[in-house]
Design a protein around this motif. Structure first.
Motif, PDB file in Angstrom:
ATOM      1  N   SER A 137      35.057 -38.299-176.394  1.00 25.01           N
ATOM      2  CA  SER A 137      34.730 -38.061-174.857  1.00 25.01           C
ATOM      3  C   SER A 137      33.988 -36.530-174.932  1.00 25.01           C
ATOM      4  CB  SER A 137      36.043 -37.755-174.047  1.00 25.01           C
ATOM      5  OG  SER A 137      37.067 -37.030-174.620  1.00 25.01           O
ATOM      6  N   HIS A 138      33.086 -36.591-173.853  1.00 27.97           N
ATOM      7  CA  HIS A 138      32.471 -35.342-173.724  1.00 27.97           C
ATOM      8  C   HIS A 138      32.430 -34.508-172.483  1.00 27.97           C
ATOM      9  CE1 HIS A 138      30.105 -35.360-177.882  1.00 27.97           C
ATOM     10  NE2 HIS A 138      30.498 -36.782-177.659  1.00 27.97           N
TER      11      HIS A 138
ATOM     12  N   PHE B 224      31.975 -43.715-176.975  1.00 27.44           N
ATOM     13  CA  PHE B 224      31.653 -42.574-176.392  1.00 27.44           C
ATOM     14  C   PHE B 224      31.778 -42.734-174.700  1.00 27.44           C
ATOM     15  CE2 PHE B 224      28.873 -42.514-179.989  1.00 27.44           C
ATOM     16  CZ  PHE B 224      29.250 -41.248-180.730  1.00 27.44           C
ATOM     17  N   VAL B 225      32.437 -41.703-174.319  1.00 25.30           N
ATOM     18  CA  VAL B 225      32.611 -41.333-172.906  1.00 25.30           C
ATOM     19  C   VAL B 225      31.929 -39.955-172.239  1.00 25.30           C
ATOM     20  CG1 VAL B 225      34.384 -41.412-171.129  1.00 25.30           C
ATOM     21  CG2 VAL B 225      34.692 -42.676-173.099  1.00 25.30           C
ATOM     22  N   VAL B 226      30.861 -40.404-171.478  1.00 19.37           N
ATOM     23  CA  VAL B 226      30.276 -39.173-170.599  1.00 19.37           C
ATOM     24  C   VAL B 226      30.457 -39.260-169.301  1.00 19.37           C
ATOM     25  CG1 VAL B 226      28.817 -39.028-172.613  1.00 19.37           C
ATOM     26  CG2 VAL B 226      28.030 -40.473-170.952  1.00 19.37           C
ATOM     27  N   ASN B 227      29.670 -38.322-168.532  1.00 18.12           N
ATOM     28  CA  ASN B 227      29.737 -38.549-167.170  1.00 18.12           C
ATOM     29  C   ASN B 227      28.232 -39.539-166.786  1.00 18.12           C
ATOM     30  OD1 ASN B 227      31.630 -37.286-165.810  1.00 18.12           O
ATOM     31  ND2 ASN B 227      30.616 -35.072-166.579  1.00 18.12           N
ATOM     32  N   ASN B 228      27.255 -39.141-167.557  1.00 20.39           N
ATOM     33  CA  ASN B 228      26.201 -40.128-167.470  1.00 20.39           C
ATOM     34  C   ASN B 228      25.115 -39.795-168.716  1.00 20.39           C
ATOM     35  OD1 ASN B 228      24.549 -37.783-166.296  1.00 20.39           O
ATOM     36  ND2 ASN B 228      25.337 -38.502-164.523  1.00 20.39           N
ATOM     37  N   LEU B 229      24.211 -40.247-168.712  1.00 19.81           N
ATOM     38  CA  LEU B 229      23.015 -39.896-169.628  1.00 19.81           C
ATOM     39  C   LEU B 229      21.677 -39.168-169.037  1.00 19.81           C
ATOM     40  CD1 LEU B 229      23.254 -42.641-172.326  1.00 19.81           C
ATOM     41  CD2 LEU B 229      24.183 -40.136-172.680  1.00 19.81           C
TER      42      LEU B 229
ATOM     43  N   ILE C 207      29.629 -47.335-174.981  1.00 22.99           N
ATOM     44  CA  ILE C 207      29.581 -46.284-174.322  1.00 22.99           C
ATOM     45  C   ILE C 207      30.173 -46.504-172.684  1.00 22.99           C
ATOM     46  CG2 ILE C 207      27.142 -46.816-173.147  1.00 22.99           C
ATOM     47  CD1 ILE C 207      26.706 -43.472-173.354  1.00 22.99           C
ATOM     48  N   VAL C 208      30.877 -45.660-172.247  1.00 21.57           N
ATOM     49  CA  VAL C 208      31.287 -45.523-171.092  1.00 21.57           C
ATOM     50  C   VAL C 208      30.624 -44.478-170.189  1.00 21.57           C
ATOM     51  CG1 VAL C 208      33.227 -45.334-169.303  1.00 21.57           C
ATOM     52  CG2 VAL C 208      33.510 -46.694-171.427  1.00 21.57           C
ATOM     53  N   CYS C 209      29.949 -44.832-169.138  1.00 18.55           N
ATOM     54  CA  CYS C 209      29.420 -43.910-168.157  1.00 18.55           C
ATOM     55  C   CYS C 209      30.273 -43.519-166.744  1.00 18.55           C
ATOM     56  CB  CYS C 209      27.908 -43.975-167.751  1.00 18.55           C
ATOM     57  SG  CYS C 209      26.969 -43.903-169.265  1.00 18.55           S
ATOM     58  N   LEU C 210      30.644 -42.555-166.401  1.00 20.00           N
ATOM     59  CA  LEU C 210      31.551 -42.541-165.174  1.00 20.00           C
ATOM     60  C   LEU C 210      30.656 -42.434-164.160  1.00 20.00           C
ATOM     61  CD1 LEU C 210      34.282 -39.901-166.349  1.00 20.00           C
ATOM     62  CD2 LEU C 210      34.373 -42.540-166.479  1.00 20.00           C
TER      63      LEU C 210
END
Length: 365
Positions: A91-92, A10-15, A40-43
């Motif tokens: 990606s979201h 999963f790729v998101v800006n953050n959680l 997970i990847v958080c940008l």
């Protein structure tokens, strides 16, 4: 026979706190780990809710993306995908999709499939931004939206086809072990008070000033009270508005709460006053509890609430329509019982966690 697990990132800006983030957390915590290895990847940093997934992921990449196109972040993502032999990237929203797409382009062999879910960022884009988005979407293998209304938006603004609608869902734990009396005792509300509640990040798109103004129009009804759960940049401004309308004994700011089940079950009606939405998790949580809903007709809200069938749908930016809808339910309490039964059934059929999981797993196969 042993089933080979798929490697899903999963790729998101953050959680951080928000509906999109809650969807991703629910997916990560509920996917069958005999079928998937999850990454997970958080940008933009971990976010406040990152701890909730730590036991469920194989590996994570947490970045601090700079403005513009951050080449270091793209290279780091490429390395992460290759090292972990990622097969599917989901990606979201736009930045995660763009960064994922460029990183995948740099992989020479065994490129992962790129999936992208639109949560309604598109409605806020300029013509120039829409043109750029249209080009970036060519990197995506499958495009999803969280509501049917967004399919129409994509077709009209981008002339782009959407592959599927993946509705959001919430777990039944929202309604487990709830204490209906707790929030009323906490705020010294009586059993006869008619309690409205809303759950929202306190920002402009939530239209909370219209809801507060609607309460001012109903000031003579002393037993109508409003609970606002959530934090955000507009808190001070909204508190001042409550003071101005002399509603301090009717409107209660609760801040961020982890016990939403108690707040929802302790209320009589859920109200969403948003100006923009995708498919709001807050309404789905209200349906799960069986709470009657008043909502503005934005995004996918009218897919969750059908006017006069399981709630009331009104135009946005109208305190008058909000106050009229509140008064209608206040004066017709028998409607509340009807909506409660319908909403619980609607949640189980369309918007439960199981329904969301099944639709996503089908796309991951």
């Amino acid at each position: 026979m042993t089933v080979k697990r798929k490697r899903l990132a999963f790729v998101v800006n953050n959680l951080d706190v928000g509906g999109l983030e809650r969807v991703v957390i629910n997916l990560i915590n509920s996917l069958d780990q005999t079928l998937f290895d999850i990454y997970i990847v958080c940008l933009d940093g971990e976010g406040k809710l990152f701890e909730e997934i730590k036991g469920k992921i194989q590996d994570s990449l947490v970045l601090s993306k700079k403005g513009g196109i951050d080449i270091f972040s793209i290279i780091s993502m490429r390395r992460f995908f290759v090292k972990n032999r990622i097969q599917i990237v989901h990606s979201h929203n736009h930045s995660p999709m763009i960064y994922s797409g460029v990183a995948i382009k740099l992989i020479l062999f065994n490129k992962p499939r790129l999936l992208f879910t639109e949560h309604n960022q598109v409605s806020r884009l300029s013509v120039n931004e829409l043109n750029k988005l249209s080009k970036y979407l060519k990197m995506v293998d499958r495009v999803f939206t969280v509501s049917k209304s967004l399919i129409k938006l994509y077709k009209s603004k981008l002339d782009t086809d959407v592959d599927a609608v993946l509705y959001n869902g919430v777990p039944e734990s929202v309604i487990d072990n709830v204490d209906k009396s707790r929030i009323r005792e906490e705020k010294e509300l009586t059993d006869t008070d008619f309690v409205l509640c809303t759950v929202a990040i306190l920002k402009k798109q939530k239209g909370l000033e219209y809801l507060i103004k609607a309460l001012s129009e109903l000031k003579k009804y002393k037993d109508i009270k409003l609970l606002i759960a959530g934090s955000g940049v507009l808190l001070d401004e909204l508190i001042k508005l409550v003071h101005r309308y002399d509603l301090d004994n009717k409107v209660f700011f609760l801040g961020y709460r982890s016990d939403l089940g108690n707040i929802l079950s302790g209320s009589d009606v859920f109200v969403l006053s948003s100006i923009q939405e995708g498919l709001p998790m807050s309404i789905i949580e209200a349906l799960a509890v069986g709470l009657p809903v008043i909502t503005t007709d934005v995004g996918g809200c009218s897919e969750l609430v059908i006017d006069k069938e399981n709630g009331i749908v009104i135009n946005s930016k109208s305190s008058g329509e909000l106050s009229n809808a509140i008064l209608k339910l206040y004066e017709n309490r028998e409607e509340l019982e009807k909506y409660t039964k319908i909403n619980k059934e609607r949640y189980k059929k369309y918007f439960s966690l199981d329904a969301m999981m099944n639709s996503h797993v089908q796309e991951y196969q």
